[in-house]
Design a protein around this motif. Sequence first.
Motif, short mmCIF file in Angstrom:
data_model
loop_
_atom_site.label_atom_id
_atom_site.label_comp_id
_atom_site.label_asym_id
_atom_site.label_seq_id
_atom_site.Cartn_x
_atom_site.Cartn_y
_atom_site.Cartn_z
N LEU A 14 -10.44 -9.08 -9.54
CA LEU A 14 -9.01 -8.86 -9.79
C LEU A 14 -7.81 -8.85 -9.63
O LEU A 14 -7.26 -9.97 -9.59
CB LEU A 14 -9.00 -7.33 -9.11
CG LEU A 14 -10.42 -6.08 -8.96
CD1 LEU A 14 -9.71 -5.27 -7.35
CD2 LEU A 14 -11.61 -6.06 -9.97
N ASP A 15 -6.95 -8.46 -11.04
CA ASP A 15 -5.76 -9.21 -10.97
C ASP A 15 -5.03 -8.21 -10.04
O ASP A 15 -5.33 -6.98 -9.52
CB ASP A 15 -5.49 -8.94 -12.72
CG ASP A 15 -4.84 -7.93 -13.65
OD1 ASP A 15 -4.69 -6.77 -12.45
OD2 ASP A 15 -5.19 -7.35 -14.24
N ASN A 16 -3.33 -8.47 -10.24
CA ASN A 16 -2.81 -7.83 -8.86
C ASN A 16 -3.47 -6.65 -9.09
O ASN A 16 -2.78 -5.81 -7.94
CB ASN A 16 -1.02 -8.62 -9.39
CG ASN A 16 -1.18 -10.19 -8.14
OD1 ASN A 16 -2.48 -10.33 -8.41
ND2 ASN A 16 -0.26 -10.74 -8.50
N ALA A 17 -2.42 -6.87 -10.68
CA ALA A 17 -2.04 -4.54 -10.49
C ALA A 17 -4.05 -3.75 -10.60
O ALA A 17 -3.82 -3.11 -9.57
CB ALA A 17 -1.80 -4.56 -12.42
N GLN A 18 -5.00 -4.52 -10.72
CA GLN A 18 -6.24 -4.18 -10.24
C GLN A 18 -5.94 -3.76 -8.34
O GLN A 18 -6.17 -2.83 -8.28
CB GLN A 18 -6.94 -4.60 -11.08
CG GLN A 18 -7.43 -4.24 -11.98
CD GLN A 18 -7.72 -5.12 -12.91
OE1 GLN A 18 -8.47 -6.42 -12.88
NE2 GLN A 18 -8.98 -5.01 -13.86
N VAL A 19 -5.90 -4.71 -7.99
CA VAL A 19 -5.96 -4.85 -6.36
C VAL A 19 -4.70 -3.90 -6.24
O VAL A 19 -5.26 -3.43 -5.27
CB VAL A 19 -6.03 -6.91 -5.88
CG1 VAL A 19 -5.11 -6.61 -4.28
CG2 VAL A 19 -6.65 -7.59 -6.48
N GLU A 24 -3.99 1.36 -3.39
CA GLU A 24 -2.42 2.93 -3.55
C GLU A 24 -4.29 3.96 -3.55
O GLU A 24 -4.20 4.79 -2.69
CB GLU A 24 -2.34 3.08 -5.03
CG GLU A 24 -1.15 2.12 -5.45
CD GLU A 24 -0.18 3.15 -6.40
OE1 GLU A 24 0.90 2.73 -5.84
OE2 GLU A 24 -0.75 2.75 -7.26
N ARG A 25 -4.94 4.05 -4.14
CA ARG A 25 -6.47 4.52 -4.37
C ARG A 25 -6.55 4.76 -1.97
O ARG A 25 -6.56 5.95 -2.07
CB ARG A 25 -7.46 3.94 -5.08
CG ARG A 25 -7.30 4.13 -6.06
CD ARG A 25 -9.35 4.13 -6.68
NE ARG A 25 -8.69 3.98 -8.65
CZ ARG A 25 -8.84 2.28 -8.66
NH1 ARG A 25 -9.13 1.52 -8.03
NH2 ARG A 25 -8.22 2.09 -10.15
N ARG A 26 -6.57 4.04 -1.42
CA ARG A 26 -7.49 3.86 -0.08
C ARG A 26 -5.77 4.37 0.72
O ARG A 26 -6.00 5.83 1.39
CB ARG A 26 -7.72 2.44 0.57
CG ARG A 26 -8.88 1.77 -0.20
CD ARG A 26 -8.94 0.12 0.19
NE ARG A 26 -8.48 0.41 2.04
CZ ARG A 26 -8.36 -1.03 2.31
NH1 ARG A 26 -8.25 -2.37 1.26
NH2 ARG A 26 -8.55 -0.97 3.84
N LEU A 27 -4.56 4.53 0.04
CA LEU A 27 -3.52 4.57 0.99
C LEU A 27 -3.84 6.01 0.53
O LEU A 27 -2.61 6.99 1.35
CB LEU A 27 -2.83 4.25 0.86
CG LEU A 27 -1.85 2.32 1.34
CD1 LEU A 27 -0.73 2.35 0.21
CD2 LEU A 27 -1.23 2.35 2.15
N GLU A 275 -5.29 10.35 -11.62
CA GLU A 275 -4.85 8.69 -11.44
C GLU A 275 -4.28 8.32 -13.18
O GLU A 275 -3.15 7.40 -13.20
CB GLU A 275 -5.99 7.77 -11.33
CG GLU A 275 -6.26 7.24 -10.10
CD GLU A 275 -7.20 6.29 -9.34
OE1 GLU A 275 -7.45 5.27 -10.41
OE2 GLU A 275 -7.99 5.81 -8.77
N SER A 276 -4.30 8.94 -13.91
CA SER A 276 -3.48 9.09 -15.33
C SER A 276 -2.41 8.99 -15.58
O SER A 276 -1.21 8.56 -16.12
CB SER A 276 -4.46 9.62 -16.97
OG SER A 276 -4.86 10.74 -16.13
N GLN A 277 -1.95 10.14 -14.77
CA GLN A 277 -0.67 10.38 -14.06
C GLN A 277 -0.08 9.48 -13.51
O GLN A 277 1.80 9.54 -13.10
CB GLN A 277 -0.56 11.64 -13.71
CG GLN A 277 -1.39 12.48 -14.67
CD GLN A 277 -1.50 14.25 -14.19
OE1 GLN A 277 -1.93 13.98 -13.47
NE2 GLN A 277 -0.69 15.39 -14.81
N TRP A 278 -0.62 8.82 -12.62
CA TRP A 278 0.08 7.03 -12.31
C TRP A 278 0.67 6.37 -12.39
O TRP A 278 0.47 6.12 -13.64
CB TRP A 278 -0.78 6.78 -10.84
CG TRP A 278 -1.47 7.87 -9.51
CD1 TRP A 278 -1.90 9.84 -9.63
CD2 TRP A 278 -2.88 7.66 -8.72
NE1 TRP A 278 -2.57 9.37 -8.95
CE2 TRP A 278 -2.63 8.19 -8.06
CE3 TRP A 278 -2.69 6.37 -8.34
CZ2 TRP A 278 -3.96 8.10 -6.77
CZ3 TRP A 278 -4.00 6.04 -7.11
CH2 TRP A 278 -3.78 7.00 -6.45
N PRO A 279 2.03 6.05 -11.37
CA PRO A 279 2.89 5.25 -12.35
C PRO A 279 2.05 3.83 -12.17
O PRO A 279 1.03 3.61 -11.59
CB PRO A 279 3.98 5.40 -11.79
CG PRO A 279 3.65 5.59 -10.34
CD PRO A 279 2.63 6.83 -10.30
#
Length: 403
Positions: A14-19, A24-27, A275-279
């Motif tokens: 994964l790239d940095n944004a994907q990581v 964030e999902r876990r948090l 997630e589509s609404q997440w920044p």
Amino acid sequence: MPDSGRPVVQENMLDNAQVMRALERRLVAHIAAGTTDCGAAAMRVSASEYADPARLEAEKRELFRKLPLVAGFSCEIPNPGDVMLFEAAGPSIVVARGRDGTVRAFLNMCMHRGAQVVKECGNRKLMTCRFHGWSYDLEGRLVGMPSEGDFPGEDRDRLRLVQVPAGEWGGLIFVKAHAGEERIDVAAWLGEMAPLIARFNLGGAKPVKSDRIDIDTNWKYALNTYGESYHFGTLHPTTFSPAAFTNTNLYDRLGRHYRVTFSQRAQGDLVGKDESQWPAPPVYGGSHYIFPNTIIYGAPVEGGGTFLHMYRLYPGEAPGKSFTIMSCYRGGDVPASISDDVIAQTHDFIEMVVRTEDYSISAEGQRNLECAPPGHALVFGKNEIALQNVHRDIAEAIGMPLT
């Protein structure tokens, strides 16, 4: 809850944004559930771990003299001829970038009478002892020997500076604080941590400021303050807590190293949202512990880019003494419009919080532990899994079981 670090293996593609989105999902899941990454159970650690002189000597010998230690970032000696000093682990060591670009390290000891050859960092063609003027090149060869005729039978090749193991990878320079010609395989030492460190692009960083904090506490007590967020709400009510949740963080174990990712208050607003609404996710960051004593922390800079902080903790002359070298860097992705003063101000704030809050409470605890009755033990909760594993790993590395 996961504590093995297995999610990190999946990050390599994964790239940095994907990581960061995956983290964030876990948090957000933890924030919604009121949970945190945990171990299996609580763990007791004897107060003697922080107060035993024999244990301290074993730690100095086995950890700080034998293992690879971070001497600095590559950006601190970027050019051929640049030299820096590393003295925190015991012996004075000079680290030099040769004309061939290779980083080498030597005991900072003239082969004539043992005086220090280098007193200040900087760029130079030769390293010259100020006692009698013996000079060495950046490869450690003796090239200048005043009144050489007064030393009959001495071969210059036998009077090279004493080399110490060194290695460079991913913008980090490592040394071992003992004599030897070994090239340290930094990537192998970092193991699973290596690709995470690479995400910071440390080679593009720039040093901004560094401070030393002397502490009246054992180095492990101070180190323990970096690995959990359980204390945020009570110890940092007006500093860190307004921006971060208490007792909600991720823990990924990477051999003897780890990554801890703290949860931000703003992430609480993502609970229940698609997630589509997440920044857009922030820059790659989090607290990255490199065994045995270094933490590299990355965080976003307001206005863009990455703020990098490095904390290196060292034992002092007694179990209840230690010190921390705290250094900050601007990431290579920070826009030129943001001045170094902004980076330095962030460093100063964090240094103040660590010194007056984390290390103040550490000194109080150390005094108590040194007076504790025989058999007294501390208790690490299962939510303090990073601390548990650090103590296990240190005990294993020094060959002294936990008591």
